[in-house]
Design a protein around this motif. Structure first.
Motif, mmCIF file in Angstrom:
data_model
loop_
_atom_site.group_PDB
_atom_site.id
_atom_site.type_symbol
_atom_site.label_atom_id
_atom_site.label_comp_id
_atom_site.label_asym_id
_atom_site.label_seq_id
_atom_site.Cartn_x
_atom_site.Cartn_y
_atom_site.Cartn_z
ATOM 1 N N LEU A 13 -7.917 2.609 -6.164
ATOM 2 C CA LEU A 13 -7.022 3.350 -5.413
ATOM 3 C C LEU A 13 -7.416 4.834 -5.010
ATOM 4 N N ARG A 62 0.512 -1.225 -0.089
ATOM 5 C CA ARG A 62 0.108 -0.164 0.117
ATOM 6 C C ARG A 62 0.960 1.225 0.070
ATOM 7 N N GLU A 101 0.896 4.110 -2.924
ATOM 8 C CA GLU A 101 0.861 5.640 -2.567
ATOM 9 C C GLU A 101 1.809 6.355 -2.953
ATOM 10 N N GLN A 128 1.041 6.910 -6.584
ATOM 11 C CA GLN A 128 0.125 7.775 -6.960
ATOM 12 C C GLN A 128 0.356 9.133 -6.543
ATOM 13 N N ASP A 129 1.245 9.372 -5.438
ATOM 14 C CA ASP A 129 1.507 10.776 -5.128
ATOM 15 C C ASP A 129 2.488 11.652 -5.986
#
Length: 367
Positions: A366, A306, A310, A313-314
């Motif tokens: 997501l 996870r 993330e 995605q950040d």
């Protein structure tokens, strides 16, 4: 990419070398057993005038006694001891404040220089005054005593020659190498005037300070690389980089991201396209994180999967179009998620869906 590309491939400097002064900083913490080898390798350099400063960062071993003996036998050696342990970044910056010579090198006490390393670097930097950073090849000293050449991610090097490149070309090499530090640190000779104008290492980048500093220097000058073995990097269990290999390098990825974010923010006035450069340097980190997330998933490490997801995605949600990232997401999507988000019931047969549907399903997972 950020500066006007000017790359010169040369085999000989264009001007006669004068004897240049080089200051060498040797930070040391609990490396008393390596220290003498390191300092003697510096003192054996020819073709330059030398000063060596050993900084004992409050070592509990016998570093103090080794420093005293070295200073007593050679007037070029000075040393000081921190009253308390300041850590490596503060100790590095303390050494940089001491530097007075036109060129300097920061050399960890567990590494050592090879013959004529400073002669080669100083000759090149005298011939090319626009060069702010010069580095070369290194050898790795393994625990079995063997010396093996380390990989050097610089193309266009002729055997025994050298390459002078623009800062933009250097940044492109860094990007193509995965936004990692491509400079063997014990080989990195820096122009002092430029270093002092731009400042030292950032305390908030304890692991990626080298990467940020080399990029910062490249934003203000050319970079040179020597196709010569300049120094030996000693591999052992106490290398600082070892602590960043746990959690599948997530801490390392975060530090490299912080380094390039700070660079593009602090140097935006001299970078032609800082936002584009930032995206270019961050993309390899996101792709690396996506691959590591899949490794974490296979290992059953849900929290780490996870966190790595993330991280991707950040950086940029649009990176989900990248093929490697999509391979990761395809593996990550389980049948129960597909059943929930696509309104289908999972069964024993493989689920066949279009790429567009899969992307929409992943986006919902997501968010």
């Amino acid at each position: 990419m950020t500066l006007a590309p000017q790359t010169t491939d040369v085999t000989e400097p264009q001007a006669a070398n004068k004897l240049l002064a080089v200051d060498v900083i040797v930070p040391c913490h609990n490396y008393a057993h390596y220290l003498e080898t390191c300092v003697r390798s510096v003192l054996a350099q020819t073709g330059v005038t030398l000063r060596v400063l050993v900084i004992d960062d409050a070592s509990p071993d016998h570093t103090r006694e080794v420093c005293r003996a070295l200073a007593a036998t050679d007037a070029r050696v000075s040393w000081l001891r921190n009253v308390s342990n300041l850590g490596h970044i503060a100790t590095y910056n303390l050494g940089l404040a001491w530097v007075r010579a036109p060129l300097h090198l920061l050399l960890s006490a567990d590494d050592w220089l090879l013959p004529d390393a400073l002669t080669r670097a100083s000759a090149l930097m005298q011939a090319y005054p626009q060069v702010g950073l010069c580095f070369g090849r290194s050898l790795e000293h393994h625990t079995d005593g063997s010396l093996r050449p380390a990989l050097l991610a610089v193309d266009g090097l002729r055997p025994g020659g050298q390459r002078v490149m623009s800062g933009a070309d250097f940044m492109e090499l860094v990007r193509r190498s995965g936004t990692t530090n491509i400079v063997p640190t014990p080989t990195a000779v820096v122009r002092t005037e430029l270093q002092q104008r731009l400042g030292g290492y950032r305390p908030d980048l304890p692991h990626s300070g080298d990467l940020e500093l080399w990029l910062r220097l490249a934003a203000h000058g050319d970079v040179a690389c020597l196709d010569s073995a300049q120094a030996v990097y000693r591999l052992h269990g106490r290398n600082m980089s070892s602590g960043y290999c746990s959690d599948l390098k997530l801490a390392d990825l975060r530090q490299r991201r912080a380094a390039v974010c700070w660079l593009c923010h602090a140097q935006e006035d001299v970078l032609a396209e800082p936002q584009q450069l930032l995206q270019d340097l961050l993309r390899p980190l996101a792709l690396e994180a996506a691959d590591l997330a899949e490794t974490a998933r296979r290992q059953g490490r849900a929290d780490l999967t996870r966190a790595l997801t993330e991280f991707v995605q950040d950086i940029d949600p649009r990176l989900s179009n990248a093929p490697r990232w999509w391979r990761h997401l395809c593996r990550r999507l389980e049948r129960r998620h597909l059943a929930r988000h696509l309104g289908r019931h999972a069964n024993s047969r493989p689920v066949q869906i279009s790429t567009s549907l899969l992307r929409r399903a992943a986006a919902r997972l997501l968010t």
